[in-house]
Write an enzyme that holds these catalytic residues in place. Structure first.
Site, short mmCIF file in Angstrom:
data_model
loop_
_atom_site.label_atom_id
_atom_site.label_comp_id
_atom_site.label_asym_id
_atom_site.label_seq_id
_atom_site.Cartn_x
_atom_site.Cartn_y
_atom_site.Cartn_z
N TRP A 130 8.70 33.54 -4.14
CA TRP A 130 7.49 33.60 -4.58
C TRP A 130 7.38 34.21 -6.07
CZ3 TRP A 130 4.27 38.83 -4.47
CH2 TRP A 130 3.08 38.64 -4.71
N ASP A 211 9.62 41.42 2.73
CA ASP A 211 8.12 40.87 2.62
C ASP A 211 7.49 40.28 3.72
OD1 ASP A 211 5.93 39.84 1.52
OD2 ASP A 211 6.54 39.53 -0.38
N LYS A 246 -3.93 37.97 4.33
CA LYS A 246 -3.81 36.74 4.86
C LYS A 246 -4.34 36.73 6.43
CE LYS A 246 -1.33 36.06 1.08
NZ LYS A 246 -1.49 35.20 0.11
#
Ligand code: KET
Length: 398
Positions: A130, A211, A246
């Protein structure tokens, strides 16, 4: 005064999403940003979250500052979610958890903490990762290196090369690992590979930083916590930033956490204290509503059960869209292998499209992907999947 300030070129994900919003075409398709859209193309308001909002709205009270480390009920709910409430690391108090401003905030606080307390440490991230990982850690003053990860030739993982690079790192190098649903590739470690990676981290004295932004979207809420638990059970000390953006569809509330697994409760207390100081110097304390909302969903048994079922349904819909896209593309271009859409996990797939092909998809067909070729498959639905496949086929056919 400001003549020396250069223009901001924009962010590869957030600025693209802004461009999408401005695009006047009504048939445009947003597969750029990592947001889960439902089959109607909307950001869902999950039933469990809506019920938690109703509970909170019925008892509106004073709005004090939260403690620097966040809402106690939120922090224990996070530990129960990631480790299970009876895990010895949880009951023994050896995990320092703070509520953070999204998991981005958790990454940033962790990065600042590492810069202060492990001043010589660099961070090694997967190639690719990312984009914001690099930005956040560089911004905190760490130097960022990469380890091999994605294999464009197979669409899979370069696990041996990854371990080899990690084995050669100096002790106390930070190693950023995606706990599940790798962004941007969708390529994850198997449980056997996590088990093989743990001794590498341990022997080299590396500091893992997990993460976990997509818990529940890979193989399930519990299954996606495998890495967190495997590292803990092996006795490693490490960091984990997790997100509710999310899996509760609460992006703008900015709900996340940072947990640091420590050897014992005494060290966890010191770590927590220094995390609080880091927070105080950054933004003082996290948002009240975000903490209350997540704590209510996770802490109310009925809502917790409903939430888990809703996450399962989201994952099932993503898998169904992967299958549909695969089937249509495979039928249109039988000479190519689109199997990667089925093996990759979570919101993203790495399509292998070049930046020029991505530009053509956007300009000619109104289909938005990140220029790296990353597609957010959670933006597909029954109405746009065929059109996406047709556009991709046209671009791939040249
Ligand atoms: N980690 C990963 C791997 C990640 O993909 C995101 C968000 C975050 C952390 C931050 O999420 P937060 O809402 O701060 O908890 N990714 C999507 C959005 C973004 O770039 O900010 C994306 O990749 O599109």
């Amino acid at each position: 005064m400001f003549a020396h300030i250069t223009p901001y070129p924009g962010d590869p994900i957030l600025s693209l999403n802004e461009d999408f919003q401005k695009d006047p075409r009504t048939d445009k398709i947003n597969l750029s940003i990592g947001i889960y859209f439902d089959d109607a193309g909307r950001i869902p308001v999950m039933g469990s979250v809506q019920r938690a909002e109703a509970i909170l709205a019925a008892q509106v009270g004073p709005k004090p500052y939260l403690p620097m480390e966040g809402l106690p009920a939120f922090r224990s709910a996070v530990q129960a979610l990631l480790w299970g409430e009876s895990h010895t690391a949880v009951t023994g108090g050896s995990i320092a958890t703070i509520q953070s401003v999204g998991s981005s905030g958790g990454l940033k606080v962790g990065a600042d903490f590492i810069h202060t307390w492990f001043p010589g440490s660099a961070i090694c991230v997967s190639e690719p990762t990312w984009d914001n990982h690099k930005a956040v850690f560089e911004g905190a003053g760490l130097s960022v290196q990469t380890y091999p990860y994605y294999d464009p030739a197979t669409g899979g993982l370069r696990f041996e090369a990854m371990c080899e690079t990690l084995r050669a790192l100096p002790g106390r190098t930070v190693v950023l690992l995606h706990a599940c649903c790798h962004n941007p590739t969708g390529v994850d470690l198997t449980t056997a590979q996590w088990d093989a990676l743990v001794p590498v981290l341990k022997e080299r004295g590396l500091i893992a930083f997990l993460d976990l932004a997509y818990q529940g979207f890979g193989d399930g809420i519990e299954a996606d916590a495998y890495a967190v638990r495997a590292l803990t059970d092996a006795g490693l000390s490490f960091f984990v930033a997790n997100s509710f953006s999310k899996n509760m569809s609460v992006y703008g509330e900015r709900c996340g956490a940072l947990s640091v697994v420590c050897p014992d409760a005494a060290q966890a207390a010191c770590v927590l204290g220094q995390l609080k100081f880091t927070v105080r110097r950054n933004y003082s304390n996290p948002p009240l509503h975000a903490g209350q909302l997540v704590a209510t969903v996770l802490g109310t048994p009925e809502l917790r059960t409903q939430w888990a079922a809703e996450v399962d349904a989201m994952r099932a819909r993503i898998l169904a869209m992967r299958q549909r896209l695969h089937d249509v593309l495979q039928a249109k271009l039988p000479g190519r292998d689109f199997g990667y859409f089925l093996t990759q996990r979570g919101m993203f797939s790495y399509t292998g499209l070049t930046p020029a092909q991505v530009d053509r998809l956007r300009e000619e067909f109104g289909v938005y992907l990140v220029r790296s070729g990353r597609m957010c498959v959670a933006g597909l639905n029954e109405r746009n999947v065929e059109r996406t496949a047709a556009a991709m086929a046209a671009v791939l056919a040249g």
